[in-house]
Scaffold this motif. Structure first.
Motif, PDB file in Angstrom:
ATOM      1  N   UNK A  57       1.117  -0.751   0.070  1.00 16.24           N
ATOM      2  CA  UNK A  57       0.146   0.179  -0.127  1.00 16.24           C
ATOM      3  C   UNK A  57       1.169   1.092  -0.004  1.00 16.24           C
ATOM      4  N   UNK A  58       1.882   1.608   0.496  1.00 19.03           N
ATOM      5  CA  UNK A  58       2.319   2.470   0.995  1.00 19.03           C
ATOM      6  C   UNK A  58       3.245   2.652  -0.583  1.00 19.03           C
ATOM      7  N   UNK A  59       3.765   2.000  -1.470  1.00 22.54           N
ATOM      8  CA  UNK A  59       4.724   1.501  -2.365  1.00 22.54           C
ATOM      9  C   UNK A  59       2.985   2.284  -3.377  1.00 22.54           C
ATOM     10  N   UNK A  60       2.414   2.236  -3.732  1.00 22.97           N
ATOM     11  CA  UNK A  60       1.240   2.785  -4.724  1.00 22.97           C
ATOM     12  C   UNK A  60       0.417   3.830  -4.018  1.00 22.97           C
ATOM     13  N   UNK A  61       0.352   4.431  -2.705  1.00 25.61           N
ATOM     14  CA  UNK A  61      -0.072   4.909  -2.352  1.00 25.61           C
ATOM     15  C   UNK A  61       0.801   6.188  -2.723  1.00 25.61           C
ATOM     16  N   UNK A  62       2.209   5.961  -1.952  1.00 24.62           N
ATOM     17  CA  UNK A  62       2.753   7.305  -2.352  1.00 24.62           C
ATOM     18  C   UNK A  62       3.283   7.728  -3.338  1.00 24.62           C
ATOM     19  N   UNK A  63       3.748   6.667  -4.618  1.00 20.39           N
ATOM     20  CA  UNK A  63       4.645   7.154  -5.745  1.00 20.39           C
ATOM     21  C   UNK A  63       3.139   7.345  -7.026  1.00 20.39           C
ATOM     22  N   UNK A  64       3.147   8.209  -7.747  1.00 16.68           N
ATOM     23  CA  UNK A  64       2.301   8.488  -8.802  1.00 16.68           C
ATOM     24  C   UNK A  64       2.473   7.331  -9.762  1.00 16.68           C
ATOM     25  N   UNK A  65       4.164   7.500  -9.883  1.00 16.31           N
ATOM     26  CA  UNK A  65       3.521   6.382 -11.155  1.00 16.31           C
ATOM     27  C   UNK A  65       3.856   5.068 -10.651  1.00 16.31           C
ATOM     28  N   UNK A  66       3.766   4.388 -10.150  1.00 20.21           N
ATOM     29  CA  UNK A  66       3.140   2.719  -8.578  1.00 20.21           C
ATOM     30  C   UNK A  66       1.150   3.083  -9.237  1.00 20.21           C
ATOM     31  N   UNK A  67       1.394   2.327 -10.286  1.00 23.09           N
ATOM     32  CA  UNK A  67      -0.051   1.564 -10.052  1.00 23.09           C
ATOM     33  C   UNK A  67      -0.070  -0.042  -9.108  1.00 23.09           C
ATOM     34  N   UNK A  68       0.731  -0.514  -9.184  1.00 19.98           N
ATOM     35  CA  UNK A  68       0.707  -1.916  -8.453  1.00 19.98           C
ATOM     36  C   UNK A  68       1.751  -2.266  -7.589  1.00 19.98           C
ATOM     37  N   UNK A  69       1.881  -2.953  -6.497  1.00 19.84           N
ATOM     38  CA  UNK A  69       2.813  -3.139  -6.284  1.00 19.84           C
ATOM     39  C   UNK A  69       2.336  -5.029  -5.774  1.00 19.84           C
ATOM     40  N   UNK A  70       3.751  -5.590  -5.820  1.00 23.76           N
ATOM     41  CA  UNK A  70       3.295  -7.281  -5.307  1.00 23.76           C
ATOM     42  C   UNK A  70       4.610  -6.955  -5.005  1.00 23.76           C
ATOM     43  N   UNK A  71       4.721  -7.588  -3.299  1.00 27.49           N
ATOM     44  CA  UNK A  71       5.724  -7.846  -2.228  1.00 27.49           C
ATOM     45  C   UNK A  71       5.869  -9.891  -1.321  1.00 27.49           C
ATOM     46  N   UNK A  72       6.596 -10.458  -2.215  1.00 25.53           N
ATOM     47  CA  UNK A  72       6.974 -11.689  -1.416  1.00 25.53           C
ATOM     48  C   UNK A  72       7.704 -11.319  -0.774  1.00 25.53           C
ATOM     49  N   UNK A  73       7.388 -12.424   0.399  1.00 26.51           N
ATOM     50  CA  UNK A  73       8.401 -12.781   1.526  1.00 26.51           C
ATOM     51  C   UNK A  73       7.940 -14.024   1.389  1.00 26.51           C
ATOM     52  N   UNK A  74       8.928 -14.266   2.796  1.00 29.29           N
ATOM     53  CA  UNK A  74       9.767 -15.557   2.286  1.00 29.29           C
ATOM     54  C   UNK A  74      10.122 -15.675   4.149  1.00 29.29           C
ATOM     55  N   UNK A  75       9.829 -16.045   5.360  1.00 30.43           N
ATOM     56  CA  UNK A  75       9.602 -16.458   6.342  1.00 30.43           C
ATOM     57  C   UNK A  75      10.650 -17.805   6.965  1.00 30.43           C
ATOM     58  N   UNK A  76      11.559 -17.464   7.190  1.00 35.21           N
ATOM     59  CA  UNK A  76      12.775 -18.859   8.091  1.00 35.21           C
ATOM     60  C   UNK A  76      11.914 -19.147   9.776  1.00 35.21           C
ATOM     61  N   UNK A  77      12.309 -19.895   9.506  1.00 31.81           N
ATOM     62  CA  UNK A  77      11.133 -20.130  10.741  1.00 31.81           C
ATOM     63  C   UNK A  77      12.342 -20.809  11.771  1.00 31.81           C
ATOM     64  N   UNK A  78      12.066 -20.496  13.206  1.00 35.39           N
ATOM     65  CA  UNK A  78      13.375 -20.435  14.504  1.00 35.39           C
ATOM     66  C   UNK A  78      12.194 -20.967  15.599  1.00 35.39           C
ATOM     67  N   UNK A  79      12.252 -22.101  15.966  1.00 38.88           N
ATOM     68  CA  UNK A  79      12.055 -22.359  17.464  1.00 38.88           C
ATOM     69  C   UNK A  79      13.092 -21.728  18.425  1.00 38.88           C
ATOM     70  N   UNK A  80      11.837 -22.093  19.221  1.00 42.06           N
ATOM     71  CA  UNK A  80      13.036 -21.735  20.785  1.00 42.06           C
ATOM     72  C   UNK A  80      13.313 -22.762  21.319  1.00 42.06           C
ATOM     73  N   UNK A  81      14.467 -23.272  21.828  1.00 40.05           N
ATOM     74  CA  UNK A  81      15.595 -24.125  22.646  1.00 40.05           C
ATOM     75  C   UNK A  81      14.576 -23.984  23.953  1.00 40.05           C
ATOM     76  N   UNK A  82      15.175 -25.221  24.659  1.00 34.36           N
ATOM     77  CA  UNK A  82      14.445 -25.669  25.834  1.00 34.36           C
ATOM     78  C   UNK A  82      15.574 -25.723  26.824  1.00 34.36           C
ATOM     79  N   UNK A  83      16.042 -25.820  28.565  1.00 35.90           N
ATOM     80  CA  UNK A  83      17.440 -26.073  28.969  1.00 35.90           C
ATOM     81  C   UNK A  83      16.231 -26.489  30.086  1.00 35.90           C
ATOM     82  N   UNK A  84      16.532 -27.977  30.386  1.00 33.47           N
ATOM     83  CA  UNK A  84      15.666 -28.496  31.498  1.00 33.47           C
ATOM     84  C   UNK A  84      14.270 -28.301  31.832  1.00 33.47           C
ATOM     85  N   UNK A  85      13.699 -28.219  29.998  1.00 35.87           N
ATOM     86  CA  UNK A  85      12.015 -28.224  30.191  1.00 35.87           C
ATOM     87  C   UNK A  85      11.622 -26.831  29.983  1.00 35.87           C
ATOM     88  N   UNK A  86      12.336 -25.857  30.447  1.00 40.96           N
ATOM     89  CA  UNK A  86      12.190 -24.866  30.333  1.00 40.96           C
ATOM     90  C   UNK A  86      12.908 -23.930  28.941  1.00 40.96           C
TER      91      UNK A  86
END
Length: 294
Positions: free
Chosen positions: A84-113
């Motif tokens: 929305x920012x790119x389209x709404x603030x740049x006069x010449x831009x009429x379409x924006x596409x954003x692709x995202x990849x999220x590399x997932x991280x899991x929290x470790x546990x120590x002694x069950x915590x």
């Protein structure tokens, strides 16, 4: 001979972003790969080199980092903010596409915590693609590189044969794949909260896994349809699921030359070539926004 400029777009590919939210009790990590793509009234830069309507790709990169300073949240919402920012603030831009990849991280546990600031990389990459044209937004969520395996409950037989066919039929095989799945959200995503995006992803992801485990497969195509159908039946906010399932072949090793039997226990895992099964499962009457969002 008449020549004219056809469709075109440009953007910044693979902006690597890691944000650490430093809570007093524990830290949280958001690890992203973001690609922005813009389109619109850009003839001048192509035909005459006039760049007055071009928002530099370096600016797009900086915008990703600046927006992250305010917090990322769920990747679908972050992508919507950027598009929305790119389209709404740049006069010449009429379409924006954003692709995202999220590399997932899991929290470790120590002694069950749960550990305060220690993580391990989780399986599968969460994905999202957001497109916005100034009035309508489309959101596609998904997961990639999710490796699954059934050690039994898979068959493949009754297929067409010609003079080049050597594949034997089987009523019991290992079925393994690396799932790439995307699901399109229906309705207006404008006011959807982070919690709703997170729950939608968790549940769609769960139903993909459960369908893979529950389906006695006569073909990988059948498994693909069962996975997409289960997601749509359980998640009313989704209207389409697309899947790409490479068949990670496991071939039984012939141990007879060594005087040994092999009752389905020792396999060679081949990495290529491999079958690639792709398909789409749609909810009846689902609107089709075209390819702008995909």
């Amino acid at each position: 001979m008449a020549i004219h400029l056809g469709g075109n777009q440009y953007g910044k590919a693979e902006v690597r972003l890691v944000r650490v939210d430093r809570g007093a009790e524990r830290h949280a990590v958001t690890d992203l790969n973001v690609t922005t793509t813009l389109a619109g009234d850009l003839e001048a830069t192509h035909l005459t080199g006039d760049n007055s309507g071009v928002l530099p790709t370096d600016t797009q990169k900086n915008t990703v980092y600046a927006f992250a300073r305010e917090g990322v949240g769920e990747i679908e919402a972050f992508g919507l903010r950027l598009a929305r920012h790119f389209v709404d603030t740049t006069p010449t831009i009429t379409r924006a596409r954003v692709r995202l990849e999220q590399y997932r991280w899991e929290r470790l546990t120590v002694d069950g915590q749960p550990a305060h600031h220690s993580f391990a990389r989780a399986a599968g990459t969460r994905t999202a693609t957001v497109a916005y044209d100034g009035s309508t937004a489309w959101v596609v969520s998904g997961v990639a590189d999710l490796t699954l395996l059934n050690t039994t409950g898979s068959e493949f037989h009754g297929f067409h044969r010609d003079r080049f066919t050597t594949l034997p039929e089987t009523d019991d095989r290992i079925l393994a794949t690396a799932v790439s799945a995307s699901w399109r959200h229906g309705g207006d995503p404008a006011d959807r909260a982070d919690a709703a995006w997170a729950e939608s992803f968790r549940q769609a992801h769960r139903h993909l896994l459960e369908a893979f485990a529950d389906t006695h497969s006569l073909s990988l195509q059948q498994t693909l349809h069962a996975m997409g159908e289960r997601v749509l039946r359980h998640r009313e906010e989704l209207v389409e699921v697309r899947l790409a399932l490479p068949n990670k072949h496991h071939f039984l090793v012939d141990l007879e030359p060594f005087g040994l039997d092999n009752p389905g226990e020792v396999f060679f895992a081949a990495d290529r070539p491999y079958g690639l099964i792709e398909g789409t499962v749609l909810r009846d009457g689902a609107p089709d926004p075209g390819l702008a969002w995909w």
